[in-house]
Design an enzyme around this catalytic site. Sequence first.
Site, mmCIF file in Angstrom:
data_model
loop_
_atom_site.group_PDB
_atom_site.id
_atom_site.type_symbol
_atom_site.label_atom_id
_atom_site.label_comp_id
_atom_site.label_asym_id
_atom_site.label_seq_id
_atom_site.Cartn_x
_atom_site.Cartn_y
_atom_site.Cartn_z
ATOM 1 N N ASP A 1 25.989 -13.822 0.765
ATOM 2 C CA ASP A 1 25.765 -13.046 1.984
ATOM 3 C C ASP A 1 25.975 -13.889 3.242
ATOM 4 O O ASP A 1 25.316 -14.908 3.441
ATOM 5 C CB ASP A 1 24.359 -12.456 1.989
ATOM 6 C CG ASP A 1 24.155 -11.457 0.869
ATOM 7 O OD1 ASP A 1 25.154 -11.015 0.283
ATOM 8 O OD2 ASP A 1 22.986 -11.119 0.574
ATOM 9 N N ASP B 1 26.990 -19.674 -1.627
ATOM 10 C CA ASP B 1 26.160 -18.510 -1.315
ATOM 11 C C ASP B 1 27.090 -17.322 -1.067
ATOM 12 O O ASP B 1 28.288 -17.490 -0.831
ATOM 13 C CB ASP B 1 25.317 -18.819 -0.080
ATOM 14 C CG ASP B 1 24.535 -17.625 0.428
ATOM 15 O OD1 ASP B 1 23.849 -16.973 -0.383
ATOM 16 O OD2 ASP B 1 24.626 -17.327 1.635
#
Length: 272
Positions: free
Chosen positions: A28, A26
Amino acid sequence: MPEEKIVAVATRPVASAQHGEAAFFDVDNTLMRGASLFHVARKMYQRGAFTIPQAAGFAWKQLMFVFRGENIDDVHAVRDTALSLASGFTVEDIAALGEEVYDEMIESRIWPGTKALAEQHLRMGRPVWLVTATPIEVATVISTRLGLTGALGTVGEIRDGSYTGRLVGEILHGPAKAVAVRGIAESEGLDLNRCWAYSDSHNDIPLLSMVGHPVAINPDTRLRRHAREHNWPVYDFRSGRRAATLGLKAATVGGAIYGLWRGFSRFRGPTV
């Protein structure tokens, strides 16, 4: 007819996976501090794409993202606003914007610990993919600059070389990430039981649960609890995490918003 785009973009030749292995990260709050889409919004503000009140709305959502972690309603709200603002931008505009956002706002926010984990996978011969709700154009820049294998991201519809303000498919978030990764695994011959996935958010539990090696990085409260219950490794690269959390709770909302507001207003240029 609108031009079709795929959700995944390889930024370097896909190496033969080590025993069908790969790693999925991922972006963020996992690879970088904060929300990448917020920085895209700041850059669009520089280019006059929206107003000061809209900028304040983005600033508030970024504050909430840092304070409480990822929230699906905020993600959808930012997505819808960003899509409407991107309408009419050309492919070349967005490509240049992605490069500028990385150089000016994202590079300095990359977590060294997460970057080191990605690089370790590459050294072991494993492909490394980013999996993010961030626009595929920005995700691809991040992947390219870090020397990763490729990126899976949210795709905007393009017609006649410009963005229409609509999506191709859905935002790559939550269960949609698991679907996208399964597609990559099938096309690349990966064994998901021998793969890794890294995230900070409980929304990514479907993705984390489908691989043999799930890892929580800078986890939100719900993911931290889930990771402990399932004996998943947890890494927290946020220095002074508890002190920072207490500081945020003690600060007034007005003071926090002022700091974010200055992040936008410093780009307004001289007044007349």
